[in-house]
Design a protein around this motif. Structure first.
Motif, short mmCIF file in Angstrom:
data_model
loop_
_atom_site.label_atom_id
_atom_site.label_comp_id
_atom_site.label_asym_id
_atom_site.label_seq_id
_atom_site.Cartn_x
_atom_site.Cartn_y
_atom_site.Cartn_z
N CYS A 77 114.51 -3.71 -3.85
CA CYS A 77 115.33 -4.81 -4.37
C CYS A 77 114.68 -6.19 -4.25
O CYS A 77 115.28 -7.19 -4.66
CB CYS A 77 116.67 -4.86 -3.65
N HIS A 78 113.50 -6.26 -3.64
CA HIS A 78 112.85 -7.58 -3.54
C HIS A 78 111.38 -7.43 -3.13
O HIS A 78 111.08 -7.01 -2.02
CB HIS A 78 113.58 -8.46 -2.53
N VAL A 79 110.50 -7.82 -4.03
CA VAL A 79 109.06 -7.72 -3.72
C VAL A 79 108.30 -8.71 -4.61
O VAL A 79 108.73 -9.04 -5.71
CB VAL A 79 108.58 -6.26 -3.92
N THR A 232 116.33 -14.74 -6.20
CA THR A 232 115.85 -15.85 -5.40
C THR A 232 115.91 -15.48 -3.92
O THR A 232 116.21 -14.35 -3.57
CB THR A 232 116.66 -17.13 -5.72
N HIS A 233 115.56 -16.44 -3.07
CA HIS A 233 115.64 -16.27 -1.62
C HIS A 233 116.80 -17.09 -1.07
O HIS A 233 117.09 -18.17 -1.58
CB HIS A 233 114.35 -16.75 -0.95
N LEU A 234 117.39 -16.61 0.02
CA LEU A 234 118.51 -17.32 0.63
C LEU A 234 118.49 -17.18 2.14
O LEU A 234 118.48 -16.05 2.66
CB LEU A 234 119.84 -16.75 0.07
N THR A 322 111.22 -4.62 0.20
CA THR A 322 110.02 -4.62 1.05
C THR A 322 109.51 -6.03 1.28
O THR A 322 108.87 -6.31 2.29
CB THR A 322 108.89 -3.79 0.42
N ASP A 323 109.74 -6.94 0.32
CA ASP A 323 109.27 -8.32 0.41
C ASP A 323 107.77 -8.43 0.71
O ASP A 323 107.34 -9.40 1.35
CB ASP A 323 110.08 -9.12 1.43
N VAL A 324 107.00 -7.47 0.29
CA VAL A 324 105.53 -7.67 0.35
C VAL A 324 105.20 -8.91 -0.45
O VAL A 324 105.79 -9.14 -1.51
CB VAL A 324 104.83 -6.43 -0.26
#
Ligand code: GUN
Ligand code: ZN
Length: 434
Positions: A77-79, A232-234, A322-324
């Motif tokens: 869901c986020h990378v 986006t980031h929060l 994973t946010d790599v």
């Protein structure tokens, strides 16, 4: 013409809903000797091999994955694909890490050839980790979005991505502006959104790097395109949250900044969500926004602990990310294992079946793509992973001492990695095999 049909025989497991902290048995299905029947890239049937095999015609090709475990393809869901080559960079928290590692890596994407090369390598890495869908950050350069969409389309993957919007508090060479962000994103939506299995995400990096004017433009674009995603980031890091409070004193909270500019709604996915209060959770839930829980990143960057229990109690859609390159692995197995530890530190449980849910159906719900993927209900797209429980000598030994699917799956989440991904199928076609 009859449909092209194939069947896959193995142990099969998938979720029907969130198994929760107590692993509700009706929330998942497990077939010890199962059969997954696929026709024209979609699931036709799932059941016990003994029941289904006799019903198949002679024309159906049966692939036997003896002693293997089939589950739905993992969903990240986020990378950040442009950060592939800086994964595991030493020693900084978020804002310093961005300046020292992430921004220089992203500046190299001014070269479209570099973007294409990394995008192709990134998609290969997803597949060899069993990941079949991802919500992906590009860089500020519009051609970074073209590159990742081209790489995903070549493998028929369901992938959502976008060009980053950032026009302040970042290096000059990585800035767009409100007008070009709007214009370039709009053109990319027209080019890529709903092109095959692809989807577009309007991608303001975070409220720190977008001016009020740019956030307004992003909100206008979102209003004009209600079915595109917002990514986006929060509230990832305390220093970041302090900066947001300083820059947006009129807003009640960090989330309220996004809400104010029209960026909190269904299909809006917020990475991290570590520093939120009850009012934030209530408004995210009511709006239909979703959270990406990125445990390897939150530990690696020293950001904090995600409170899954509070988020799910508020009925917020949650998936794993994973946010790599802030995260340390593209493996959703390893990510689930770190999620377990993050929750353990807060006296909360993460049973194996809930971890599986967060990496598959829960993530599909968070991205509003669960009508297409996430489990093996008939009609869904045949994206799946074949795990080899004996993919390392240690797990081969460990499997000998497990009695139930829950135990085996938990040990695999804890110990497995890409050596255990025997094959990855996308739309019923093999895209990676060991
Ligand atoms: N916040 C803003 N940009 C980033 C990024 O690239 N990675 C992470 N982890 N957080 C961010
Ligand atoms: Zn991120």
């Amino acid at each position: 013409m009859t449909a092209m049909r194939q069947a896959f025989q193995a142990t099969i497991v998938h979720c029907l809903e969130d198994p929760g902290e107590h692993s509700t048995p009706s929330a998942y299905e497990h077939f010890e000797d199962g059969l997954l029947v696929v026709a024209d890239g979609h699931i036709e049937a799932l059941g016990d091999a003994g029941d289904l095999l006799p019903t198949l015609g002679d024309d159906v090709l049966v692939t036997e994955y003896r002693d293997k475990l089939i589950m739905p393809g993992f969903i990240d869901c986020h990378v950040h694909y442009p950060q592939l080559d800086i994964v595991g960079s030493y020693g900084e928290q978020l804002l310093d890490w961005l300046n020292r590692y992430a921004y220089p890596a992203e500046a190299q994407f001014a070269d479209p050839n570099h973007a294409r090369e990394v995008a192709s390598a990134f998609v290969e890495q997803l597949l060899l980790n069993g990941t079949t869908t991802a919500l992906v950050f590009g860089t500020v350069h519009p051609h970074s979005a073209d590159a990742i969409f081209e790489a995903a389309a070549a493998r028929d993957m369901r992938l959502i991505a976008g060009k980053v919007l950032m026009d302040c508090h970042c290096p000059e060479e990585l800035r767009d502006d409100a007008e070009s962000a709007y214009r370039d994103s709009k053109a990319l939506i027209e080019k890529w959104h709903n092109h095959g299995r692809l989807g577009y995400a309007i991608t303001p990096r975070f409220a720190l790097t977008s001016s009020a004017e740019q956030l307004t433009a992003a909100g206008r674009l979102a209003a004009e395109h209600p079915d595109v995603w917002i990514h986006t980031h929060l509230a990832e890091n305390r220093g970041e949250v302090d900066e947001i409070e300083r820059l947006f004193p009129a807003r009640r909270s960090y989330l309220d900044v996004y809400d104010y500019y029209g960026l909190l709604r269904r299909r809006a996915v917020f990475a991290h969500c570590l520093y939120m209060d009850d009012a934030d959770r209530a408004s995210m839930s009511a709006a239909g926004g979703a959270a990406a829980f990125c445990p390897t990143s939150n530990l690696f960057l020293g950001s904090g602990l995600f409170d899954l229990s509070a988020m799910r109690a508020a009925n917020i859609r949650c998936g794993l990310g994973t946010d790599v390159g802030g995260g340390t692995s593209l493996s959703l197995l390893k990510t689930a294992s770190e999620a377990y530890k993050v929750l353990h530190l807060q006296d909360h449980a993460l049973p194996a079946m809930r971890a599986l849910y967060l990496a598959t159906l829960g993530a599909a719900e968070a991205l509003y793509v669960d009508e297409h993927i996430g489990n093996f209900l008939p009609g869904k797209e045949a994206d799946f992973v074949v795990l080899d429980p004996a993919g390392s000598s240690l797990t081969a030994r460990r499997m000998a001492t497990t009695d139930t699917i829950e135990e085996a799956l938990f040990a695999l989440l804890t110990l497995a990695d890409d050596r255990h991904v025997a094959a990855t199928y996308v739309s019923g076609r093999v895209q990676h095999a060991l």
